[in-house]
Write an enzyme that holds these catalytic residues in place. Sequence first.
Site, PDB file in Angstrom:
ATOM      1  N   TYR A  69      62.606   3.720  27.044  1.00  0.00           N
ATOM      2  CA  TYR A  69      63.612   4.381  27.865  1.00  0.00           C
ATOM      3  C   TYR A  69      64.248   3.359  28.777  1.00  0.00           C
ATOM      4  O   TYR A  69      63.545   2.593  29.435  1.00  0.00           O
ATOM      5  CB  TYR A  69      62.947   5.489  28.689  1.00  0.00           C
ATOM      6  CG  TYR A  69      63.889   6.220  29.630  1.00  0.00           C
ATOM      7  CD1 TYR A  69      64.898   7.034  29.132  1.00  0.00           C
ATOM      8  CD2 TYR A  69      63.750   6.108  31.012  1.00  0.00           C
ATOM      9  CE1 TYR A  69      65.755   7.718  29.996  1.00  0.00           C
ATOM     10  CE2 TYR A  69      64.597   6.785  31.875  1.00  0.00           C
ATOM     11  CZ  TYR A  69      65.589   7.589  31.364  1.00  0.00           C
ATOM     12  OH  TYR A  69      66.425   8.264  32.223  1.00  0.00           O
ATOM     13  N   ASP A 119      63.567  -5.029  30.238  1.00  0.00           N
ATOM     14  CA  ASP A 119      63.689  -3.933  31.182  1.00  0.00           C
ATOM     15  C   ASP A 119      62.333  -3.783  31.874  1.00  0.00           C
ATOM     16  O   ASP A 119      61.420  -3.164  31.346  1.00  0.00           O
ATOM     17  CB  ASP A 119      64.084  -2.643  30.458  1.00  0.00           C
ATOM     18  CG  ASP A 119      64.197  -1.466  31.416  1.00  0.00           C
ATOM     19  OD1 ASP A 119      63.854  -1.628  32.608  1.00  0.00           O
ATOM     20  OD2 ASP A 119      64.627  -0.384  30.974  1.00  0.00           O
ATOM     21  N   LYS A 169      62.322   0.809  40.675  1.00  0.00           N
ATOM     22  CA  LYS A 169      61.046   1.390  41.108  1.00  0.00           C
ATOM     23  C   LYS A 169      60.363   0.613  42.237  1.00  0.00           C
ATOM     24  O   LYS A 169      60.759   0.774  43.385  1.00  0.00           O
ATOM     25  CB  LYS A 169      60.157   1.610  39.891  1.00  0.00           C
ATOM     26  CG  LYS A 169      60.844   2.598  38.939  1.00  0.00           C
ATOM     27  CD  LYS A 169      60.008   3.253  37.872  1.00  0.00           C
ATOM     28  CE  LYS A 169      60.811   4.381  37.245  1.00  0.00           C
ATOM     29  NZ  LYS A 169      61.075   4.240  35.837  1.00  0.00           N
TER      30      LYS A 169
HETATM   31  C1  PLP Z   1      62.526   4.547  35.221  1.00  0.00           C
HETATM   32  C2  PLP Z   1      63.069   3.615  34.244  1.00  0.00           C
HETATM   33  C3  PLP Z   1      64.450   3.394  34.103  1.00  0.00           C
HETATM   34  C4  PLP Z   1      65.468   4.223  34.839  1.00  0.00           C
HETATM   35  O1  PLP Z   1      65.413   4.055  36.211  1.00  0.00           O
HETATM   36  P1  PLP Z   1      66.110   5.164  37.146  1.00  0.00           P
HETATM   37  O2  PLP Z   1      65.937   4.615  38.519  1.00  0.00           O
HETATM   38  O3  PLP Z   1      65.366   6.435  36.906  1.00  0.00           O
HETATM   39  O4  PLP Z   1      67.520   5.259  36.730  1.00  0.00           O
HETATM   40  C5  PLP Z   1      64.877   2.421  33.231  1.00  0.00           C
HETATM   41  N1  PLP Z   1      64.010   1.700  32.513  1.00  0.00           N
HETATM   42  C6  PLP Z   1      62.680   1.878  32.617  1.00  0.00           C
HETATM   43  C7  PLP Z   1      61.761   1.029  31.810  1.00  0.00           C
HETATM   44  C8  PLP Z   1      62.165   2.847  33.459  1.00  0.00           C
HETATM   45  O5  PLP Z   1      60.848   3.050  33.530  1.00  0.00           O
END
Ligand code: PLP
Length: 434
Positions: A151, A246, A274
């Site tokens: 994701y 990511d 995060k």
């Molecule tokens: C949470 C997450 C996102 C998205 O971040 P948001 O702040 O919710 O937009 C993208 N990539 C990874 C790997 C994530 O865990």
Amino acid sequence: MARKPLGRKFTFSRLLYRQALGLMPGGVNSPVRAFKAVGGRPIFIKEARGSKLYDVDGNAYIDYVLSWGPLILGHAHPRVVRALQEAVQRGTSYGAPTALEVRLARLVLEAYPSMAKVRMVNSGTEATMSAIRLARAFTGRDRVVKFEGCYHGHADSMLVRAGSGAATFGVPDSPGVPRSVARDTITLPFNDQEALKRVLKKQWRQIACVIVEPVAGNMGCVLPRGGFLKTLRSLTKRYGVVLIFDEVMTGFRVAYGGAQERYGIRPDLTCLGKVIGGGLPVGAYGGRAELMSLVAPEGPVYQAGTLSGNPLAMTAGIETLRQLRRKGTYEALQERARALEEGLRDAARRARVPVRLYRAGTMFCMYFTEEEVVDFATAKRADAKRFARFFHGMLQRGVNLAPSQFEAGFLSLAHTKWDIQKTVSAAYDVLRTL
Ligand SMILES: *Cc1c(COP(=O)(O)O)cnc(C)c1O
């Protein structure tokens, strides 16, 4: 935490949920919160401190969601709270540069040597979306390669076979994503370097970037197999394709320097979020100087944000990283995470419930399956119904897990040995009844 008997009451949560349903789609502002994957109705939270969450009915929970990852120090960490209280009196946003941005940028770049420069944004979604735009601009190519079950936020081009909420709902291809956009996204099985080799060999002239969660945390917790990340690095280099890690979830989580430190890989671009916001809305992307010099106003690739580099968010991020930099922090986290892992493994064995447990630092997932989980296909074969029963049993016993089999669990510095013992013993009680 009070030892509440089973049969907790959720009167006020029910009441609020009923109201919320009439006001917001599904009663929530982010889909997985609605408990659709496990059934039942969501609990509404009143406050949180340390490892504990308290709902509007006065029930307490040991929390392994931690706002889906950011709160590595635990909820309402006193240092973060104090820093925010002081900061808020100086104003909440200026739309002009601050010393705070300089400080956080420096902390991030020191931790991630692959990044020469960084740009702050407001969410992980913004970070990945902007990184992909940059990779396209740099290469002059349109296609992106991602892996099934990974994701990367909800930008159109990434809502193709995504994990997390999208996986939970079984609609990985969201309506509303133009076919023309989805066509430029190539998805491959995670951990399958041969598939990538084939695609790059044939299509490299069209491929701008390969984006990956180096430890996949949005289909549970799937570890990269030996050699997978290294092969990604060498293949992308060979074909002049931008490699994007990511690390929105893994950054400052699986190690201070993220998965790239843990596995010794230098991506071209990195996305963060995060943890670097310490519980406030933040994202960031950065990477090689060649690439970052293309970002406006230094270069032509446009990207902006009214609240980007927000002083409150920077403050929470700086204070969080400061705490994480203290000696022994990651060793302490590691020790607790290992205790939890071993405890859960042992509980499952004693209860004779087949599970597969995976962990990288303080992110983990227990799958109800006998089969090794290496990608989205194997993750999906885990028994989601069994997980749902486990989830509700744990909730009744005061343990808050993510309400889906396809989410990672998280530990914080605030979790105590006692929290872990209590969690393990609750897990045994529930597992026995499955
Ligand atoms: C949470 C997450 C996102 C998205 O971040 P948001 O702040 O919710 O937009 C993208 N990539 C990874 C790997 C994530 O865990």
